[in-house]
Design a protein around this motif. Structure first.
Motif, short mmCIF file in Angstrom:
data_model
loop_
_atom_site.label_atom_id
_atom_site.label_comp_id
_atom_site.label_asym_id
_atom_site.label_seq_id
_atom_site.Cartn_x
_atom_site.Cartn_y
_atom_site.Cartn_z
N VAL A 146 -52.76 18.80 11.76
CA VAL A 146 -52.83 17.34 11.87
C VAL A 146 -52.44 16.89 13.27
O VAL A 146 -53.09 16.02 13.87
N THR A 197 -44.03 14.17 15.32
CA THR A 197 -44.16 14.88 14.05
C THR A 197 -43.45 16.21 14.13
O THR A 197 -43.19 16.73 15.21
N ASN A 245 -55.32 17.53 15.67
CA ASN A 245 -56.48 16.66 15.45
C ASN A 245 -56.22 15.22 15.88
O ASN A 245 -57.13 14.53 16.36
N ARG A 246 -54.99 14.76 15.73
CA ARG A 246 -54.68 13.35 16.00
C ARG A 246 -53.87 13.14 17.27
O ARG A 246 -53.45 12.02 17.55
N GLU A 247 -53.61 14.22 17.99
CA GLU A 247 -52.88 14.15 19.26
C GLU A 247 -51.49 13.55 19.08
O GLU A 247 -51.00 12.76 19.89
N TRP A 248 -50.83 13.96 17.99
CA TRP A 248 -49.43 13.61 17.81
C TRP A 248 -48.57 14.61 18.58
O TRP A 248 -48.98 15.75 18.81
#
Length: 402
Positions: free
Chosen positions: A192, A130, A195-198
């Motif tokens: 984001v 990302t 939180n989502r470990e991207w």
């Protein structure tokens, strides 16, 4: 070969080991804490110098200097030409050359960063990439994610040019246009991703983006080693590209491949002047807007790196208006056949301003870094031209060129 030995916080000097895969220093409450990659370059000179002068196929020529753990995602980034600009040189009284980054795989210099970022993502078994971007980095990361088979989610400002929004969609990325400006897109991306470990590849925080971009400095050093320019002119948004170019060029000087370094001329648009204001000590201006969307960054996270590079090089900064930028876009096309996006054309507007102010002296030499193609933003150029002439289907109706 992985030359990386440490990540150092540019604010407090705290050092981390690369194995942590940390992106920022935790001691700065989310503000600052940008890390700089440090290298053990013992033996690097022999590995790099052996190929100097033998052509540059792509950025992986400099693999011994890149932090990729043996992985190398190849889409053809780098190896871009350094072009003479004879007409501009005559008009300005300055020897002008153009480092033309338009031929990179997705049309901008950001492919250098994405090549290294995706290589590290593969090495770290990341699954989702990302970034927040004003457009070029978004397209670039999406293209490289497609090349590697990784998922990609992009955050852009709501007013991103259509061409820059469409391109990552073609590569299969999910694109989210965030209500607000780049800062808003960046903030949402950070939350984001955490939180989502991207894997956050935003150049504002990921130190390895700079490491890929610094290969333009390596190439410039190799291509101009017989005649190093007095100035390298670079557009500044977040500041990482200018800082990276300096880091790469300086490394080649330290390795003895070139004998001297140029000065940096950083160019900003009137609507986004934070780095110029910080470097010159001028009072910070109220945020504005600029058509040069690639450098439309109100709060540049790499401002400190950029200012250090400017200071180390004995450089200068200049601010130009949108009108000057768009006029320069047309001039680049008219004089040298270069169709550049507004942020790239800002380099010519900045050089013209610096020549007028006496910062760049008559007879100096300057290399403009053309960071991206004008095909990314045709709407901005529409007002510069008269449009298509419609004529009847008869030869007599076709006028001679003016």
């Amino acid at each position: 070969m992985n030359p990386t030995i440490a990540l150092e916080c540019i604010d407090c000097g705290r050092v981390f080991v690369p194995a942590d895969e940390r992106l920022v220093c935790p001691d700065h409450d989310g503000v600052g804490g940008i890390l700089d990659v440090q290298y053990d370059q013992s033996g690097a000179r022999e590995a790099v110098a052996a190929g100097v002068g033998e052509g540059i196929d792509d950025l992986w020529k400099y693999a011994p200097l890149l932090p990729t753990d043996g992985h190398a995602v190849d889409l053809g980034a780098g190896g871009t030409p350094l072009l003479d600009a004879p007409t501009l040189s005559r008009e300005l009284g300055v020897t002008v050359r153009l480092k033309d980054e338009r031929g990179n795989p997705t049309g901008s210099i950001k492919d250098r960063a994405s090549a290294v970022l995706t290589s590290r993502a593969l090495a770290g078994d990341e699954s989702v990439l990302t970034c927040a971007s004003t457009g070029n980095a978004a397209a670039s990361l999406a293209g490289y994610a497609a090349r590697t088979g990784l998922d990609c989610c992009i955050f852009v400002p709501a007013d991103v040019p259509e061409g820059k929004a469409v391109q990552p969609l073609v590569y299969g990325a999910d694109v989210y246009a965030v209500d607000g400006d780049y800062d808003d897109a960046f903030s949402l991306c950070r939350r984001v991703a955490a939180n989502r470990e991207w894997y956050d590849c935003s150049a504002a925080v990921n130190p390895y983006a700079v490491e890929g971009l610094r290969t333009v400095g390596h190439e410039l050093a190799e291509q101009s080693r017989a005649s190093v320019p007095d100035w390298i002119v670079y557009p500044m948004g977040n500041g990482c590209g200018l800082a990276a170019t300096w880091k790469g060029f300086r490394e080649f000087a330290e390795l003895g491949i070139v004998e001297e370094c140029p000065r940096l001329l950083g160019v900003q648009a009137e609507g986004a002047t934070a780095i110029h204001d910080r470097f010159t000590g001028e009072r910070a201006r109220a945020g504005g807007e600029t058509q040069a969307d690639s450098i439309d960054v109100g709060h540049p996270h790499n401002a400190q790196k950029a200012c250090r590079a400017l200071e180390d090089s004995g450089g200068a900064t200049v601010v130009v208006s949108d009108r000057e930028i768009l006029d320069a876009e047309r001039t680049l096309g008219r004089t040298e056949g270069i169709y550049a996006e507004p942020a790239s054309a800002a380099t010519l507007a900045g050089l013209e301003s610096a020549v007028d102010a006496g910062t760049v002296a008559p007879g100096d030499s300057a290399t403009l870094v053309v960071t991206g193609t004008g095909l990314k933003d045709t709407a901005s150029a529409r007002d510069l031209v008269d449009g298509v002439d419609h004529v009847p289907d008869t030869p007599a109706a076709v006028p001679d060129p003016e």
